[in-house]
Design a protein around this motif. Structure first.
Motif, PDB file in Angstrom:
ATOM      1  N   GLY A  28      15.277  62.326  29.524  1.00 32.56           N
ATOM      2  CA  GLY A  28      16.183  61.584  30.393  1.00 32.56           C
ATOM      3  C   GLY A  28      17.266  60.755  29.516  1.00 32.56           C
ATOM      4  O   GLY A  28      16.641  60.256  28.688  1.00 32.56           O
ATOM      5  N   GLU A  29      18.226  60.807  29.886  1.00 33.76           N
ATOM      6  CA  GLU A  29      19.468  60.374  29.014  1.00 33.76           C
ATOM      7  C   GLU A  29      20.447  59.377  30.003  1.00 33.76           C
ATOM      8  O   GLU A  29      20.883  59.997  31.020  1.00 33.76           O
ATOM      9  CB  GLU A  29      20.271  61.216  28.325  1.00 33.76           C
ATOM     10  CG  GLU A  29      21.268  60.820  27.264  1.00 33.76           C
ATOM     11  CD  GLU A  29      21.698  61.787  26.393  1.00 33.76           C
ATOM     12  OE1 GLU A  29      22.548  61.689  25.431  1.00 33.76           O
ATOM     13  OE2 GLU A  29      21.534  62.939  26.665  1.00 33.76           O
ATOM     14  N   VAL A  30      20.769  58.161  29.682  1.00 32.64           N
ATOM     15  CA  VAL A  30      21.417  57.331  30.394  1.00 32.64           C
ATOM     16  C   VAL A  30      22.461  56.599  29.280  1.00 32.64           C
ATOM     17  O   VAL A  30      22.304  56.541  28.115  1.00 32.64           O
ATOM     18  CB  VAL A  30      20.645  56.227  31.175  1.00 32.64           C
ATOM     19  CG1 VAL A  30      19.879  56.867  32.165  1.00 32.64           C
ATOM     20  CG2 VAL A  30      19.987  55.423  30.582  1.00 32.64           C
ATOM     21  N   LEU A  39      20.553  55.462  25.746  1.00 41.92           N
ATOM     22  CA  LEU A  39      19.116  55.653  25.514  1.00 41.92           C
ATOM     23  C   LEU A  39      18.774  57.061  25.865  1.00 41.92           C
ATOM     24  O   LEU A  39      19.155  57.700  26.992  1.00 41.92           O
ATOM     25  CB  LEU A  39      18.356  54.760  26.317  1.00 41.92           C
ATOM     26  CG  LEU A  39      16.981  54.994  26.609  1.00 41.92           C
ATOM     27  CD1 LEU A  39      16.114  54.997  25.244  1.00 41.92           C
ATOM     28  CD2 LEU A  39      16.242  53.852  27.438  1.00 41.92           C
ATOM     29  N   ARG A  40      17.996  57.726  25.177  1.00 38.14           N
ATOM     30  CA  ARG A  40      17.540  59.134  25.436  1.00 38.14           C
ATOM     31  C   ARG A  40      15.990  59.067  25.503  1.00 38.14           C
ATOM     32  O   ARG A  40      15.396  58.691  24.229  1.00 38.14           O
ATOM     33  CB  ARG A  40      17.918  60.150  24.440  1.00 38.14           C
ATOM     34  CG  ARG A  40      17.525  61.565  24.779  1.00 38.14           C
ATOM     35  CD  ARG A  40      17.883  62.730  23.744  1.00 38.14           C
ATOM     36  NE  ARG A  40      19.531  62.956  24.089  1.00 38.14           N
ATOM     37  CZ  ARG A  40      20.264  62.828  22.884  1.00 38.14           C
ATOM     38  NH1 ARG A  40      19.656  62.656  21.817  1.00 38.14           N
ATOM     39  NH2 ARG A  40      21.741  62.865  23.036  1.00 38.14           N
ATOM     40  N   LEU A  41      15.120  59.487  26.362  1.00 40.19           N
ATOM     41  CA  LEU A  41      13.733  59.389  26.490  1.00 40.19           C
ATOM     42  C   LEU A  41      13.060  60.662  26.698  1.00 40.19           C
ATOM     43  O   LEU A  41      13.640  61.369  27.401  1.00 40.19           O
ATOM     44  CB  LEU A  41      13.207  58.363  27.786  1.00 40.19           C
ATOM     45  CG  LEU A  41      11.792  58.204  27.953  1.00 40.19           C
ATOM     46  CD1 LEU A  41      11.265  57.140  26.917  1.00 40.19           C
ATOM     47  CD2 LEU A  41      11.804  57.525  29.418  1.00 40.19           C
ATOM     48  N   PHE A  56      11.610  57.905  21.975  1.00 37.11           N
ATOM     49  CA  PHE A  56      12.949  57.712  22.195  1.00 37.11           C
ATOM     50  C   PHE A  56      13.928  57.492  21.305  1.00 37.11           C
ATOM     51  O   PHE A  56      13.665  57.328  20.006  1.00 37.11           O
ATOM     52  CB  PHE A  56      13.039  55.913  22.989  1.00 37.11           C
ATOM     53  CG  PHE A  56      12.927  55.153  21.990  1.00 37.11           C
ATOM     54  CD1 PHE A  56      13.729  54.413  21.405  1.00 37.11           C
ATOM     55  CD2 PHE A  56      11.587  54.531  21.535  1.00 37.11           C
ATOM     56  CE1 PHE A  56      13.957  53.450  20.404  1.00 37.11           C
ATOM     57  CE2 PHE A  56      11.524  53.776  20.726  1.00 37.11           C
ATOM     58  CZ  PHE A  56      12.716  52.960  20.120  1.00 37.11           C
ATOM     59  N   THR A  58      17.877  55.499  20.600  1.00 39.97           N
ATOM     60  CA  THR A  58      18.682  54.763  21.339  1.00 39.97           C
ATOM     61  C   THR A  58      19.709  54.138  20.339  1.00 39.97           C
ATOM     62  O   THR A  58      19.636  54.010  19.137  1.00 39.97           O
ATOM     63  CB  THR A  58      17.805  53.449  22.061  1.00 39.97           C
ATOM     64  OG1 THR A  58      18.775  52.833  22.837  1.00 39.97           O
ATOM     65  CG2 THR A  58      17.428  52.394  20.936  1.00 39.97           C
ATOM     66  N   SER A  68      13.294  50.114  24.911  1.00 39.16           N
ATOM     67  CA  SER A  68      13.029  51.294  24.916  1.00 39.16           C
ATOM     68  C   SER A  68      11.725  51.622  24.109  1.00 39.16           C
ATOM     69  O   SER A  68      10.972  52.260  24.694  1.00 39.16           O
ATOM     70  CB  SER A  68      14.215  52.132  23.898  1.00 39.16           C
ATOM     71  OG  SER A  68      15.499  51.956  24.342  1.00 39.16           O
ATOM     72  N   GLU A 111      16.127  53.277  34.133  1.00 39.80           N
ATOM     73  CA  GLU A 111      17.206  54.546  34.767  1.00 39.80           C
ATOM     74  C   GLU A 111      16.788  55.811  33.807  1.00 39.80           C
ATOM     75  O   GLU A 111      16.887  56.973  34.324  1.00 39.80           O
ATOM     76  CB  GLU A 111      18.684  54.157  34.637  1.00 39.80           C
ATOM     77  CG  GLU A 111      19.148  52.860  35.673  1.00 39.80           C
ATOM     78  CD  GLU A 111      20.595  52.547  35.385  1.00 39.80           C
ATOM     79  OE1 GLU A 111      21.126  53.005  34.252  1.00 39.80           O
ATOM     80  OE2 GLU A 111      20.990  52.092  36.400  1.00 39.80           O
ATOM     81  N   ALA A 112      16.561  55.545  32.666  1.00 40.54           N
ATOM     82  CA  ALA A 112      16.142  56.668  31.598  1.00 40.54           C
ATOM     83  C   ALA A 112      14.691  57.201  31.914  1.00 40.54           C
ATOM     84  O   ALA A 112      14.667  58.317  32.033  1.00 40.54           O
ATOM     85  CB  ALA A 112      16.081  56.272  30.254  1.00 40.54           C
TER      86      ALA A 112
END
Length: 278
Positions: A28-30, A39-41, A56, A58, A68, A111-112
């Protein structure tokens, strides 16, 4: 200087689970680097739908890194269904709280996680943020603003900025944010908010607002009757204009300037504004 809890300091100085996960089952990326936070999870999920690992990457401040980091600790061992119910409040609470100006970092974590779960379930990511962009500086939509208000019981534009970053730069969207806040809180449409009289208006901001009102309201109205108007200059609170078309030499031009142009600028920009033809 922000007041951080010991938990925030711990996760910022020694973040848990930082780095990329090459064999992730969900990503997930937001956020956006241009907006200051991203942030990329990554999630590793077993056959029973339980999250075995989370990592993560970030880009952001201490609160973004801490949010994160603690998020990855929170979701480990949860089922995807359980993780889907996590809120930004859960993230902030696990850190012992965040400065109110940094609550948007916990929202980014939520959101991520939602984006990663959508990715795991095979749901297509939105090509663009859902809803209408209300804050162009940070790319925040009306849907994101409404959700933040509803889920966190927000009551002011300042709080909206703290949770979403909307309105934190040029402030041009403050009027729209006020309308959305009134609609959500009171279930009614609100009149566009004027600038806060307690804050001195900058010359640049005054120029932006005056130009907007003249171009979007005054000129179209005058053109319907064959007239026109040109903004010549702004000297403090004095707006200097030049009438064009059928407005030139019209016996009612003085009334037009005072009862229409000046009155509208007083209503929407600043009470002290005067309009003079040059």
């Amino acid at each position: 200087m922000w007041e951080y809890t010991d938990k925030v300091r711990e996760h910022f100085l020694n973040p848990k689970n930082a780095g990329e996960m090459e064999d992730a089952d969900a990503v997930g990326e937001v956020g956006s680097l241009s907006c200051g936070d991203a942030l990329r999870l990554f999630l590793k999920i077993d056959d029973n739908g339980r999250i075995q690992d989370a990592r993560f990457q970030t880009f952001g401040c201490a609160s973004a890194i801490a949010s994160s980091s603690v998020l990855t600790e929170l979701v480990k061992g949860m089922t995807v269904e359980e993780a889907s119910k996590l809120s930004n409040k859960d993230i902030a609470d696990k850190l012992g709280g965040l400065p109110k100006e940094k609550m948007h970092c916990s929202v980014m974590g939520q959101e991520a996680l939602e984006a990663a779960i959508k990715n795991y379930r095979g749901e297509e990511a939105e090509p663009a943020p859902e809803g209408e962009i209300v804050c162009k500086c940070f790319g925040v939509t009306d849907v994101q603003v409404r959700r933040a208000i509803e889920e966190n019981n927000l009551t002011s534009i300042e709080e909206i900025t703290n949770y979403t970053k909307a309105g934190g730069a040029c402030e041009e969207c403050h009027g729209k944010l006020g309308e959305i806040l009134a609609e959500v809180r009171d279930g009614r449409k609100a009149e566009p908010a004027k600038e806060d009289a307690s804050k001195p208006m900058t010359n640049i901001r005054r120029m932006q607002l005056v130009t907007k009102v003249i171009e979007e309201e005054v000129r179209p109205a005058l053109k319907k009757d064959g007239g026109d108007i040109e903004l010549v200059d702004i000297n403090g609170t004095e707006v200097q204009v030049s009438l064009r078309g059928s407005c030139v030499g019209c016996p009612s031009s003085g009334v037009t300037l005072k009862d229409f142009v000046e009155r509208r600028l007083k209503e929407t920009v600043e009470d002290s504004i005067t309009v003079r033809e040059v």
